[in-house]
Design an enzyme around this catalytic site. Structure first.
Site, PDB file in Angstrom:
ATOM      1  N   ALA A  85     -16.482   6.426  -9.491  1.00 29.71           N
ATOM      2  CA  ALA A  85     -17.406   7.432  -8.533  1.00 29.71           C
ATOM      3  C   ALA A  85     -18.475   8.127  -9.831  1.00 29.71           C
ATOM      4  O   ALA A  85     -19.604   8.252  -9.477  1.00 29.71           O
ATOM      5  CB  ALA A  85     -16.688   8.365  -7.762  1.00 29.71           C
ATOM      6  N   GLY A  86     -17.816   9.101 -10.573  1.00 30.11           N
ATOM      7  CA  GLY A  86     -18.666   9.903 -11.646  1.00 30.11           C
ATOM      8  C   GLY A  86     -19.581   8.823 -12.459  1.00 30.11           C
ATOM      9  O   GLY A  86     -20.924   9.312 -12.319  1.00 30.11           O
ATOM     10  N   SER A 146       1.786  -4.183  -9.470  1.00 30.75           N
ATOM     11  CA  SER A 146       0.715  -4.426  -8.374  1.00 30.75           C
ATOM     12  C   SER A 146       1.200  -5.056  -7.065  1.00 30.75           C
ATOM     13  O   SER A 146       2.241  -5.789  -7.106  1.00 30.75           O
ATOM     14  CB  SER A 146      -0.073  -5.530  -8.978  1.00 30.75           C
ATOM     15  OG  SER A 146      -1.046  -5.877  -7.856  1.00 30.75           O
ATOM     16  N   ARG A 180       1.085  -0.788   2.855  1.00 33.72           N
ATOM     17  CA  ARG A 180       2.033  -0.001   2.156  1.00 33.72           C
ATOM     18  C   ARG A 180       2.814   1.146   2.626  1.00 33.72           C
ATOM     19  O   ARG A 180       3.823   1.456   2.405  1.00 33.72           O
ATOM     20  CB  ARG A 180       1.005   0.853   0.936  1.00 33.72           C
ATOM     21  CG  ARG A 180       0.250  -0.151   0.042  1.00 33.72           C
ATOM     22  CD  ARG A 180      -0.961   0.528  -0.709  1.00 33.72           C
ATOM     23  NE  ARG A 180      -1.400  -0.532  -1.502  1.00 33.72           N
ATOM     24  CZ  ARG A 180      -2.206  -0.280  -2.522  1.00 33.72           C
ATOM     25  NH1 ARG A 180      -2.811   0.895  -2.550  1.00 33.72           N
ATOM     26  NH2 ARG A 180      -2.756  -1.390  -3.153  1.00 33.72           N
ATOM     27  N   ARG A 227      -4.714   4.267   2.781  1.00 30.37           N
ATOM     28  CA  ARG A 227      -5.854   3.371   2.204  1.00 30.37           C
ATOM     29  C   ARG A 227      -5.241   2.202   1.977  1.00 30.37           C
ATOM     30  O   ARG A 227      -4.016   1.629   1.495  1.00 30.37           O
ATOM     31  CB  ARG A 227      -6.051   4.003   0.935  1.00 30.37           C
ATOM     32  CG  ARG A 227      -7.141   2.888   0.268  1.00 30.37           C
ATOM     33  CD  ARG A 227      -7.613   3.682  -0.929  1.00 30.37           C
ATOM     34  NE  ARG A 227      -6.526   3.792  -1.932  1.00 30.37           N
ATOM     35  CZ  ARG A 227      -6.215   2.895  -2.687  1.00 30.37           C
ATOM     36  NH1 ARG A 227      -6.553   1.597  -2.400  1.00 30.37           N
ATOM     37  NH2 ARG A 227      -5.335   3.057  -3.722  1.00 30.37           N
TER      38      ARG A 227
END
Lengths: 659, 247
Positions: A45-46, A285, A331, A457
């Site tokens: 994002a940054g 993963s 999840r 998410r």
């Protein structure tokens, strides 16, 4: 009237962003040159925000605590990034990505934001490829896709098991280009300690140079916090050691509301804790669940090794409970099921807090198909095993090596042991559609904000959101604010507000050194983590949360009485850095418990034991809790909750089922 | 396990440093090397001594922050892993372990085992990018790229920028690091347009930073935790030659 205005544009969900872009105020190029923007954090994002804003002509300063922007923890994301390209011709669309994300988040996210996210997802892939990000390809030269949990299409783009690394290096390269052009000033090894507010607007930050220990004042017409999540409240998590909530928390105490702090994602496939020395947890993963089968012994307290337990004495509990999705349930569901089995006494390994993830069936299956491919008739069992291992190695080799490195066990021969661990925080600073917090001019992007993932998410959506916010949302939405700031000259950092903020930061540092107690920062951090994990972790109830709040308060008092910080303030001092972060975690942890206590429903990653169906599944209460809980700091560790009602105008709200 | 550690302590770049001996007891073989450092630091704090400063962050081998020379080898005795991925079962009870920072003129020591690697950042800002502004890209599949090229580019792009190549090179050369970035773009059509300027500018900055020359002995490739191949250096030399011929 509520203090919260989400500023979602009117109109159909498909039209909102298009109309917004066509009508949002613009800043002309000559004015952009005079506007300064501070970006804190250099992850997806940054870095993407800083590069894009600098390209537009703004003057940008970027701060990160690592020695290079490239080391932000986005780098560690393994799996992939979603986009609604429909390159596979399998029926994907912007609407479906939007729908899956809202459903996956258990209907606790805003429709308007999520639709925009799905809408810009395609541009992200275009942008990254143009930057030279080497995403995985098919032999025909086209981009490759794979599938991830919670969806029925193949929409995940990836670069081996290092997608986050490649995407971050792409954004970092764009950032470097701007640094080279002189439009971005980079401040590595700097940690933000305070927000500076002047006339109720964010106008800068106080940052500590972590090499010299000097406090610095930096002015900006706007401040963007892109500082990631707060999973390290739990001490053990898959976050990097330095990940922290300080920037967000200090902003919260200066007026930015905190949204849904209790929404934490516990990832089901992590390497279990091996002892008290453990400093962090490593994720394996989610893609492993495509071929691995998860099981525990049917018998309680069965101490036999995995390979010694015969087939009929194994309980493949995910396949048993969720026949439709099996090992590929989302999840939150997979994590809770693992905890339930371990709590019932079926856990494996020395700690009994692990379940098996077994590749034997996959190795057998791959072995047979490989032998067929090679036209070998009557292959020996040894041959079959060898072929099978080769296929597994090709698909998951790096993960298997990593597992062996950490545990000393060979996962080709014995089943892996896995257990859930804290991975991501859906909660964060409350932001409106512009990504602005409740403080004017203070924005929050990426994992640090609360906005797009609701209560859970989906895999491969974090990278998408970080880059969407940075590349394609903030460059537009910041204009709505900055167009009104063009007349504001840079405020000298001798202004009293800067002095006061620096004094505050300095006072806290002095306070740490004045305690001269007997216990290290890690001592307190570990104890906080234990309280949070046990009482505000995968399953929560009223009694536990109330106890946790009391315990955290007591721990915080003890921290401020008995902490020992060695060394000096004006030098490189990791003990001081940790103290400052843990001081904030000790406050945020309490708010997380308060939020979890308030939300007496189960949704996504938030499971209240009191709110479950007869089969033990999460039970949402839409009549009572279809809102974002946005907490306002009222001083002296007190908070007031404000509600932002969630309206579902496009999607019909329904109970999730993966059976 | 009981071990004897000899660790480089240096208060700042301006002061002299020295190896200091620390015994550590009851170390579990399941600990990572850095967790063993955590245990030692806890002990130092309890004795009111200043803990050892070292760089680390993700502790899963990808951020590139950790950087220790262990018994004379960058990232320790095993190959293909970073310091944070090294576990104590790779050592024997009673071992003496010497731990030093990266050694290179271009990587000055900040404190103890922490060095300043910003020279890498300055090299990257001279050309480690494709000049494409946000929003100007065409559809991603408009430009097919052979899988082999994409894979080779990925292998070069897997560099984590830790600096082990520099630390292990007898000349403290940064060739492998710079070559990895140059190769990533040289292998892709997107990177071709600026190829000439890129390689020249990055190499010029590398020389300016005081990194040594490459003599193709290949120690960097052996110690690289991500297996970045020496082929990249050959590719960069070719790119550099071509770029200069074009002038």
């Amino acid at each position: 009237m509520s203090k919260l205005d989400s500023k979602i544009p009117e109109g159909n969900v498909e039209q909102k962003w298009t109309k917004y872009k066509a009508s949002v105020a613009l800043v002309n190029p000559s004015n952009k040159r005079n506007l300064e923007i501070i970006v804190v954090g250099s992850g997806l994002a940054g870095a993407s925000a800083a590069a894009s804003l600098a390209e537009l002509g703004y003057k940008v300063k970027v701060f990160c605590y690592q020695d290079s922007a490239r080391r932000a923890h986005s780098i560690a994301a393994q799996g992939g990034i979603n986009a609604a390209k429909n390159y596979q011709n399998d029926g994907d669309s912007i609407y479906r990505l939007f729908y899956d994300t809202v459903k996956g988040g258990d209907y606790r996210a805003r429709e308007g934001n999520v639709y925009r996210l799905a809408e810009v997802s395609n541009s992200i892939i275009d942008q990254c490829v143009a930057q030279g990000v080497p995403l995985a390809r098919e032999y025909g030269g086209m981009l490759s896709n794979r599938s991830f949990g919670g969806t029925q299409v193949q929409r995940t783009f990836y670069a081996a098991g290092q997608t986050g690394q490649q995407l971050l290096l792409g954004a970092y390269s764009a950032l470097n280009r701007q640094i080279g052009l002189g439009t971005v000033d980079m401040y590595a090894r700097h940690e933000m300690l305070e927000v500076v507010k002047i006339d109720d607007k964010a106008r800068g930050i106080i940052a500590r140079d972590m090499v010299t220990g000097k406090l610095e004042r930096h002015f900006g017409h706007a401040v963007l916090l892109c500082t990631g999540g707060y999973g390290n409240v739990f001490y053990l998590s898959t976050n990097a050691m330095g990940c922290n909530a300080t920037a967000a928390w200090k902003a919260h105490k200066k007026g930015a509301f905190f949204g849904n702090p209790c929404f934490t994602q516990i990832h089901p496939t992590c390497i279990p804790v091996s002892g008290d020395h453990q400093s962090k947890l490593t994720l394996m993963s989610e893609s492993l669940r495509n071929d691995g089968r998860i099981w525990v012994p049917k018998k309680k307290d069965d101490i036999r090794k995995g390979n010694e337990i015969p087939e009929e004495e194994r309980d493949y509990y995910l396949e048993r409970r969720y026949p439709a999705f099996g090992n590929l349930v989302p999840r939150d569901v997979a994590s809770r099921a693992a905890k339930e089995r371990c709590d019932e006494g079926h856990g494996v390994g020395a700690s009994r807090m692990a379940v098996f993830l077994d590749f034997k069936a996959a190795i057998d299956r791959f072995g047979k198909s490989q032998a067929k491919k090679l036209s070998i008739e009557n292959p020996t069992p040894a041959q079959l095993k060898e072929f099978g291992k080769q296929v597994v190695e090709e698909k998951y080799g790096n993960l298997f090596t990593m597992y062996e490195q950490i545990t000393g066990e060979n996962p080709y021969e014995v089943p892996m042991r896995i257990y859930p661990a804290v991975h991501y925080t859906m909660g964060g600073l409350w932001v409106d559609y512009n990504l602005m917090t409740t403080v004017q001019g203070l924005y929050c992007l990426g994992e640090a904000n609360f906005s797009d993932h609701g209560a859970n998410r989906l895999g491969a959506s974090a990278l998408m959101q970080g880059l969407a916010d940075g590349y394609f949302v903030i460059p537009y939405t910041i204009g709505a604010y900055l167009s009104k700031e063009i007349a504001v000259k840079p405020i000298p950092t001798t202004h009293e507000a800067f002095v006061a903020a620096e004094n505050e930061a300095q006072a806290q540092i002095n306070k740490f050194f004045a305690i001269k107690g007997s216990k290290s920062v890690d001592h307190f951090h570990k104890r906080l983590g234990k309280i949070m994990w046990e009482k505000c972790g995968m399953a929560r109830n009223e009694k536990g949360l109330k106890e946790a709040i009391v315990e955290i308060r007591e721990l915080r008092d003890e921290f401020w009485k008995d902490l020992r910080v060695t060394g000096k303030p004006d030098e490189m001092n990791p003990e001081l850095e940790k103290a400052s972060r843990v001081a904030d975690f000790l406050e945020l942890g309490e708010l997380m418990c308060m939020d979890a206590l308030n939300r007496s429903e189960s949704c996504g990653g938030h499971f209240r034991i009191e709110s479950q169906t007869e089969e033990g599944e999460a039970l949402r209460k839409d009549d009572e809790f279809a809102y974002v809980a946005a907490w306002e700091y009222k001083g002296n560790y007190t908070y007031e909750m404000h509600k932002e009602e969630l309206k579902f105008e496009t999607i019909k709200i329904a109970q999730r089922s993966y059976k | 396990m009981n071990l004897t550690l000899k660790i480089w302590r240096q208060n700042s770049g301006k002061e002299q440093g020295q190896l200091v001996t620390y015994p550590v007891k009851d170390i579990s073989p399941d600990m990572s090397f850095l967790e063993m450092f955590d245990v030692l630091n806890e002990q130092l704090v309890s004795k009111n001594e200043s803990p050892i400063v070292f760089d680390h962050d993700c502790r899963e081998g990808i951020c590139g922050m950790c950087s220790m020379v262990i018994n004379g080898r960058a990232h320790g005795p095993k190959t293909g892993i970073t310091t944070c991925q090294l576990h104590m079962r790779s050592f024997k009870d009673g071992d003496t372990i010497v731990v030093e920072p990266w050694r290179a003129q271009a990587f000055p020591v900040i404190k103890d085992l922490t060095v300043d690697r910003t020279a890498f950042e300055r090299i990257q800002s001279k050309g480690g990018f494709v000049s494409v502004n946000t929003g100007t890209a065409q559809d991603a599949n408009c430009l097919p790229i052979p899988k082999d090229d994409a894979d080779a580019s990925f292998n070069a792009a897997a560099c984590i920028g830790c600096g082990a190549c520099v630390a292990t090179c007898k000349n403290a050369s940064a060739m492998l690091f710079v070559a990895a970035k140059v190769s990533q773009f040289a292998l892709l059509p997107q990177g071709k347009i600026e190829a000439t300027a890129r390689v020249k500018n990055m190499v010029a900055q590398m020389d300016l930073e005081g990194f040594g020359s490459c003599t193709n002995t290949g120690a960097c490739e052996i110690e690289c935790p991500k297996g970045i191949s020496l082929e990249n250096i050959a590719r960069m030399n070719r790119e550099y030659l071509v770029a200069n011929c074009k002038d």
